[in-house]
Design a protein around this motif. Structure first.
Motif, PDB file in Angstrom:
ATOM      1  N   ALA A 267       0.820  -1.226   0.000  1.00 34.86           N
ATOM      2  CA  ALA A 267       0.000   0.000   0.000  1.00 34.86           C
ATOM      3  C   ALA A 267       0.849   1.270   0.000  1.00 34.86           C
ATOM      4  O   ALA A 267       0.327   2.368  -0.144  1.00 34.86           O
ATOM      5  CB  ALA A 267      -0.916  -0.008   1.218  1.00 34.86           C
ATOM      6  N   ILE A 268       2.153   1.108   0.167  1.00 35.82           N
ATOM      7  CA  ILE A 268       3.021   2.288   0.203  1.00 35.82           C
ATOM      8  C   ILE A 268       3.118   2.900  -1.188  1.00 35.82           C
ATOM      9  O   ILE A 268       3.266   2.192  -2.179  1.00 35.82           O
ATOM     10  CB  ILE A 268       4.427   1.898   0.721  1.00 35.82           C
ATOM     11  N   SER A 269       2.985   4.221  -1.258  1.00 34.53           N
ATOM     12  CA  SER A 269       3.159   4.908  -2.544  1.00 34.53           C
ATOM     13  C   SER A 269       4.122   6.069  -2.330  1.00 34.53           C
ATOM     14  O   SER A 269       4.589   6.296  -1.215  1.00 34.53           O
ATOM     15  CB  SER A 269       1.818   5.443  -3.044  1.00 34.53           C
ATOM     16  N   ASP A 270       4.406   6.813  -3.408  1.00 36.23           N
ATOM     17  CA  ASP A 270       5.324   7.943  -3.230  1.00 36.23           C
ATOM     18  C   ASP A 270       4.653   9.103  -2.495  1.00 36.23           C
ATOM     19  O   ASP A 270       5.250  10.144  -2.306  1.00 36.23           O
ATOM     20  CB  ASP A 270       5.904   8.395  -4.581  1.00 36.23           C
ATOM     21  N   ARG A 271       3.383   8.907  -2.113  1.00 38.38           N
ATOM     22  CA  ARG A 271       2.707   9.948  -1.343  1.00 38.38           C
ATOM     23  C   ARG A 271       2.586   9.583   0.137  1.00 38.38           C
ATOM     24  O   ARG A 271       2.028  10.342   0.930  1.00 38.38           O
ATOM     25  CB  ARG A 271       1.304  10.176  -1.895  1.00 38.38           C
ATOM     26  N   THR A 272       3.049   8.375   0.521  1.00 36.77           N
ATOM     27  CA  THR A 272       2.867   7.928   1.897  1.00 36.77           C
ATOM     28  C   THR A 272       3.692   8.787   2.854  1.00 36.77           C
ATOM     29  O   THR A 272       4.905   8.907   2.690  1.00 36.77           O
ATOM     30  CB  THR A 272       3.277   6.448   2.028  1.00 36.77           C
TER      31      THR A 272
END
Ligand SMILES: *Cc1c(COP(=O)(O)O)cnc(C)c1O
Ligand SMILES: *[C@@H]1O[C@H](CO)[C@@H](O)[C@H](O)[C@H]1NC(C)=O
Length: 545
Positions: A267-272
């Motif tokens: 679920a990690i994205s570059d917005r986390t």
């Protein structure tokens, strides 16, 4: 038009478009292009904001559904019924028939005021003192105890203090600094560890989310997201709403109720902007795998917050506790409640960071205010120095030995309850339940909502859980009193027998309510029922003629 050196298929496509457009009014074409562009950009912004396209879509569908007269009527009828029941349950203890709605013209004398204070205090049921309620009060209250003597003394000396003015109230400033330092050392911190106090667990969590969101904003992330276990406290959702952070909830493993770290990684994205683990969590008392979450945080350079609101003043004193604090690599912030197992009166908690870099994202400063350059360390402006002083006095009074003793007693009672509940066929304990919460569900035909309602009739105040449906007891010092756990287990066993004797009985009253709320797909309806409850807390008691 000459379109040289393009493949034939492109040329053909070009010609088709040209032919199509050629027959249409340029104004219409422009309007369609504009609308299409606008719609796409709208969808894109809904997709990227703090809620996401799916939730927006769901909300608008339900919004229009609720406009249907038939649906509207149903909801209103249910709300009306709920209102009546809520009034009974919330105002049930108030038989005075009076409600103060204006300032008295002339102030009351000391004696009159004290009489009234006692009257209002007498409305309290004695249930919690006998250990019949989950959580709520964590320490045994005896009005002539040493603690109460200390608290009265604190009140005498610190009722007026406000740490917003450190030079006016140097004592309370120092107390807060000491509490932060004591907590940092208790939770495996080093000389870089820092933080502030807050008014409670929710406030500490809000501050951590604010700090980590601000860090992300500074790094150019326009719509930060947090990745949390679905078992994490609702305070994280509140932070998401307040600070516009999108929340991604990760399921727990059904066998141990700890967050699934592999799913968290996906679920990690570059917005986390932050990852969260609980030590231990509220619903079932499970202790997430903080070490693995810490590793994820390190790998992707994302701050990890550990919610130790419950465990903060318990786990350091338990010999077989699993790692959770600043000694775990990757852990950047910890919330720990002094007003839970720190055994101090309500109104205090601690939020700690592994370095000032993080803490500074929590601080606030308005350099341009007409009232002067204004800086504050927490969400509040003025703060109650009294809460800090009460907390400080508790920590000093109990000491490490005191906390070790109470922690052992709580853990003992928890494990005893867990073993006894899992020995009852039809009840299933949720995971390890080895620190301070015992959660359980029903199986083999035992409806847990009915179980809960029947326990309520026997004067037990368990907490209702959902997804999956269950109940829990948060074990406090009040449950370590002689005979409390035994009495609870005896009633649980009898209630299970009762359910087995009439397995097909219709669910009514509280049992129906617990179950119903979980099944409503439109969660905004649940909002309305919940707000009805809150409204009722602020109304005059119904007049009985
Ligand atoms: C109680 C609790 C909170 C919230 O604390 P409040 O003091 O009620 O605001 C947060 N996390 C956990 C795990 C808790 O048990
Ligand atoms: C906890 O339980 C253990 C054994 O079950 C016992 O030896 C110990 O004295 C208990 N501690 C407290 C504080 O009740």
């Amino acid at each position: 038009m000459q379109v040289l050196s393009l493949p034939q298929s492109v040329v053909t496509a070009y010609e088709c478009v040209e032919e199509f457009l050629g027959e249409r009014d340029p104004v219409v074409v422009a309007a369609f292009a504009f609308l299409g562009g606008y719609t796409l950009s709208r969808l894109w912004s809904l997709h990227t904001d703090d809620l996401g396209l799916r939730i927006h879509a769901k909300r608008s569908i339900f919004y229009y559904m609720r406009k249907l007269p038939f649906v509207k009527r149903q909801i209103e009828q249910h709300l009306k019924d709920a209102r009546g029941n809520l009034e009974k349950s919330i105002h049930g203890n108030d038989n005075s028939g009076q409600f103060l709605s204006h300032l008295p013209q002339k102030g009351l004398s000391v004696d009159e005021t004290v009489t009234l204070i006692k009257e209002y205090s007498a409305m309290e049921s004695t249930n919690w003192m006998e250990g019949r309620c989950s959580g709520a009060v964590f320490h045994i209250d005896e009005s002539e105890s040493d603690e109460m003597r200390i608290y009265r003394e604190v009140c005498d000396h610190f009722a007026w203090s406000n740490p917003l003015w450190p030079k006016l109230f140097p004592g309370v400033r120092k107390m807060e600094a000491e509490i932060v330092r004591i907590s940092a050392n208790l939770l495996g911190g080093n000389e870089k560890t820092c933080g502030t106090m807050s008014t409670g667990g929710t406030a500490s969590i809000l501050l951590a989310c604010l700090a980590h969101r601000n860090r992300a904003l500074k790094r150019g992330i326009q719509f930060p997201e947090m990745v949390i276990p679905e078992s994490a406290h609702a305070a994280f959702i509140k932070a998401g709403e307040l600070f516009r952070i999108k929340v991604t909830r990760i399921p727990v493993d059904p066998d141990n109720y700890r967050v699934n770290v592999a799913k968290m990684r996906k679920a990690i994205s570059d917005r986390t902007c932050m990852l969260v683990g609980s030590a231990v969590n509220f619903p079932s008392g499970a202790h997430d795998d903080i070490e693995s979450i810490g590793k994820l945080g390190q790998k992707y350079n994302i701050p990890v917050h550990v919610d130790a609101c419950l465990g903060g003043f318990l786990l350091p004193f338990i010999d077989d506790a699993r790692p959770f604090d600043f000694r775990v690599p990757g852990v950047c912030s910890i919330s720990a409640d002094t007003h839970k197992y720190g055994l101090t009166p309500k109104g205090s908690s601690v939020i700690l960071y592994s370095s000032k870099e993080y803490l500074h994202n929590q601080y606030f400063c308005d350099p341009d205010w007409q009232g002067g350059i204004y800086a504050s360390s927490t969400l509040e402006g003025s703060r109650a120095g009294l809460n800090i002083a009460l907390c400080w006095a508790s920590l000093r009074h109990h000491g490490a030995e005191g906390y070790r003793e109470t922690s052992r007693a709580v853990v003992n009672a928890t494990r005893k309850l867990r073993d006894a509940i899992s020995a009852i066929p039809g009840l299933k304990v949720m995971g390890a339940c080895d620190v301070c919460v015992v959660g359980w569900t029903g199986e083999d035909g035992i409806n847990i909502n009915r179980f809960h309602a029947l326990m309520e009739q026997r004067n037990w105040g368990l907490t209702s859980l959902q997804f999956p449906a269950g109940v829990h007891l948060m074990v406090t010092m009040l449950h370590t009193q002689e005979g409390v756990i035994d009495a609870l287990v005896k009633d649980a066993r009898e209630v299970v027998d009762e359910i087995r004797r009439s397995p097909n009985a219709e669910l009514t009253g509280a049992a129906a309510l617990y179950g119903m709320a979980q099944k409503i797909p439109d969660r905004s309806i649940v909002h309305e029922f919940a707000f009805e409850y809150l409204d009722t807390c602020y109304t005059e008691p119904p007049r009985h003629n």
